[in-house]
Design a protein around this motif. Structure first.
Motif, mmCIF file in Angstrom:
data_model
loop_
_atom_site.group_PDB
_atom_site.id
_atom_site.type_symbol
_atom_site.label_atom_id
_atom_site.label_comp_id
_atom_site.label_asym_id
_atom_site.label_seq_id
_atom_site.Cartn_x
_atom_site.Cartn_y
_atom_site.Cartn_z
ATOM 1 N N SER A 145 -0.778 -57.646 -2.085
ATOM 2 C CA SER A 145 -2.268 -57.601 -1.834
ATOM 3 C C SER A 145 -2.109 -55.832 -1.250
ATOM 4 C CB SER A 145 -2.210 -58.237 -0.840
ATOM 5 O OG SER A 145 -1.390 -59.687 -0.673
ATOM 6 N N ASN A 180 -11.512 -59.280 -10.630
ATOM 7 C CA ASN A 180 -10.179 -59.235 -11.959
ATOM 8 C C ASN A 180 -9.674 -58.114 -12.101
ATOM 9 O OD1 ASN A 180 -12.303 -62.164 -12.734
ATOM 10 N ND2 ASN A 180 -13.659 -60.544 -13.639
ATOM 11 N N LYS A 189 -4.747 -62.116 -12.059
ATOM 12 C CA LYS A 189 -5.434 -63.271 -10.486
ATOM 13 C C LYS A 189 -5.210 -64.953 -11.800
ATOM 14 C CE LYS A 189 -9.756 -63.318 -9.608
ATOM 15 N NZ LYS A 189 -11.144 -63.702 -8.914
ATOM 16 N N GLU A 193 -2.919 -68.177 -10.245
ATOM 17 C CA GLU A 193 -3.425 -68.498 -9.638
ATOM 18 C C GLU A 193 -2.732 -70.635 -10.959
ATOM 19 O OE1 GLU A 193 -6.872 -69.175 -7.781
ATOM 20 O OE2 GLU A 193 -7.549 -70.984 -8.507
ATOM 21 N N ASP A 249 -12.879 -69.345 -8.123
ATOM 22 C CA ASP A 249 -11.761 -68.327 -7.516
ATOM 23 C C ASP A 249 -11.971 -67.059 -8.039
ATOM 24 O OD1 ASP A 249 -9.817 -70.760 -6.076
ATOM 25 O OD2 ASP A 249 -11.320 -71.680 -7.017
ATOM 26 N N PHE A 255 -9.429 -60.488 -5.336
ATOM 27 C CA PHE A 255 -8.190 -61.071 -5.580
ATOM 28 C C PHE A 255 -7.248 -60.108 -4.080
ATOM 29 C CE2 PHE A 255 -3.384 -61.656 -8.304
ATOM 30 C CZ PHE A 255 -4.006 -62.911 -7.524
#
Ligand SMILES: NC(=O)C1=CN([C@@H]2O[C@H](COP(=O)(O)OP(=O)(O)OC[C@H]3O[C@@H](n4cnc5c(N)ncnc54)[C@H](OP(=O)(O)O)[C@@H]3O)[C@@H](O)[C@H]2O)C=CC1
Ligand SMILES: CC(C)CCC[C@@H](C)[C@H]1CC=C2C3=C(CC[C@@]21C)[C@@]1(C)CC[C@H](O)C(C)(C)[C@@H]1CC3
Length: 418
Positions: A145, A180, A189, A193, A249, A255
């Protein structure tokens, strides 16, 4: 770097303070669940049996295993796909392309794991590594992150998510700045997911089943049910992979830590809680009760799948004969809203089906403990909150047409109740 559009967006999740609290609370809850599931009393609300020290959490061997897993899933993602789908139109009018090969990745993973097990890989040893594995996944989510946050500082404003550009670094780190994030055609992402966490979840379940067979001679009926139900759910998600491209999402949320931690750590290590509980707390289950639970799961799955498919078919082609006869409300955007069929019963019939399934996954664990019902309780809270976020976004998108829809379909998830 704050963006003007971001400073106007209302803050969600309690703003920066809420985001900071969640970044501590979510991992703490995950470790609590992992430790309590293997303890004798298995009390959801009691203290954990012990506080794990660095020697329990940290293992370079386990970190290597985790990184190998991520590498394997990334390699499977890059294999030629049966189809390449286009996502929704972006702010700059372009559309991204996504490989549709998630189900193929599941099958290939199953084959590879099968081969490795027949060559002597002790899959039953995996349950013993859950705590350090969860730690490795959490660490990866934090570092990942952070890198995503840095990467987003260099992208044009059109590539940013509507919600993650408040200018507050803690909040934006949590929600995610870039919508994205990609390197070449690798979409981080979309990959996270559906692949490492979801497939990891069913692999952990399988390892727990094998461990139970080693301990007790054969897996229990309850363990079979939990494995079967959750495999159906994951298989379904990967079979209908393209549908994830229209979820909030992918289309709305950036993200950041929330999704990176959710996808990589929270899903595999807390969604497998029922199987973890059953390994340490075997539950007797007779055939009549097992059959009733199968029916509940089948009902939930039927509602979930039919509702999701009806909306996806309609969104792809409103003149498709399967949906052309349904009543609709026109909106100023040119899109229509379904007001009959599944979407005329409640405003989120898919959530209702998902919740019924969640209940069916807990019932094989009996009613002596609250712990296996954690997923059902958490999921109810998540979907109620998600529903409110979605309503807000739909009101912004469709205005009066959405208000008319709410009048004609007054209940959100459960008919005549909520
Ligand atoms: N297991 C888990 O942890 C989780 C599972 N889920 C599941 O993921 C699935 C997807 O959920 P989610 O992304 O939240 O949202 P939905 O699939 O419910 O999609 C909501 C969107 O559908 C469109 N829509 C709403 N009402 C109508 C209507 N009447 N007619 C036509 N279109 C309509 C709107 O978008 P638009 O008009 O732009 O098309 C709206 O934003 C669900 O089945 C949910 O249960 C979700 C979260 C977590
Ligand atoms: C950690 C926090 C509590 C919040 C994290 C939320 C995430 C765990 C979930 C947000 C939306 C999700 C979806 C699925 C899994 C959980 C997360 C990532 C999903 C992939 C499950 C399978 C379904 O069929 C789906 C419709 C494809 C789901 C899409 C949303």
């Amino acid at each position: 770097m704050a963006h003007p559009q971001g400073s106007r967006a209302p803050l969600e999740f309690g703003g920066p303070l809420g985001a900071a609290a969640l970044m501590v609370l979510l991992p703490a809850t995950m470790f609590h669940l992992l430790l309590v599931a293997r303890s004798g009393p298995a009390r959801l609300l009691g203290p954990p049996p012990y506080l794990p020290g660095p020697d329990v959490l940290w293992s370079p061997r386990v970190l290597l295993l985790w990184l190998t897993w991520l590498g394997l899933q990334a390699a499977l993602y890059l294999l030629p796909a049966r189809k390449v789908a286009e996502g929704l139109e972006l702010k700059d009018k372009s559309r991204l392309r996504y490989p549709i090969n998630g189900f193929q990745a599941l099958v290939l993973t199953a084959l590879l794991v099968g081969l490795a097990v027949s060559a002597g890989l002790p899959l039953g040893a995996l349950p013993e590594m859950l705590v350090p594995l969860a730690f490795a996944a959490t660490l990866t989510a934090f570092i990942f992150s952070f890198l995503l946050y840095l990467k987003a500082l260099g992208v044009p404003p059109s590539a940013l998510a509507p919600g993650g550009t408040s200018g507050n670094p803690i909040y934006d780190f949590f929600l995610g700045r870039e919508l994205n994030p990609r390197i070449c055609s690798f979409d981080f992402k979309y990959f996270c997911e559906l692949r490492p966490g979801l497939i990891g979840w069913v692999l952990i379940n399988l390892a727990l089943l094998m461990q139970e067979a080693e301990l007790r001679g054969s897996p229990s009926l309850a363990m079979w049910l939990v494995n079967g139900f959750q495999l159906l759910y994951v298989g379904d998600a990967l079979w209908h992979e393209e549908a994830v491209l229209t979820t909030m999402d992918i289309t709305h949320d950036g993200f950041g830590f929330m999704l990176a931690f959710g996808d990589l750590a929270w899903v595999p290590f807390t969604y497998s809680l029922q199987a973890q509980f059953l390994l340490h707390h075997p539950q007797p289950l007779g055939l009549p009760v097992a059959s009733a639970i199968c029916l509940i799961n089948a009902l939930g799955y039927y509602i979930f799948r039919r509702a999701n498919s009806q909306k996806n078919t309609f969104r792809k082609n409103p003149s498709d004969p399967r949906v052309a006869g349904l009543e609709t409300i026109p909106t100023a955007t040119g899109r229509q809203l379904l007001v009959s069929g599944w979407w005329g019963m409640v405003r989120h019939p898919n959530y209702l089906g998902d919740l019924i399934m969640a209940l069916a996954w807990s019932l094989p664990c009996g009613v002596s403990h609250l712990l296996p019902y954690f997923y059902f309780l958490y999921f109810t809270a998540l979907l109620v909150h998600r529903e409110a976020r979605d309503e807000q976004q739909c009101l912004q998108k469709y205005g009066l047409a959405w208000q008319e829809y709410c009048q004609r379909v007054p209940y959100r998830i459960l008919p005549y109740v909520y």
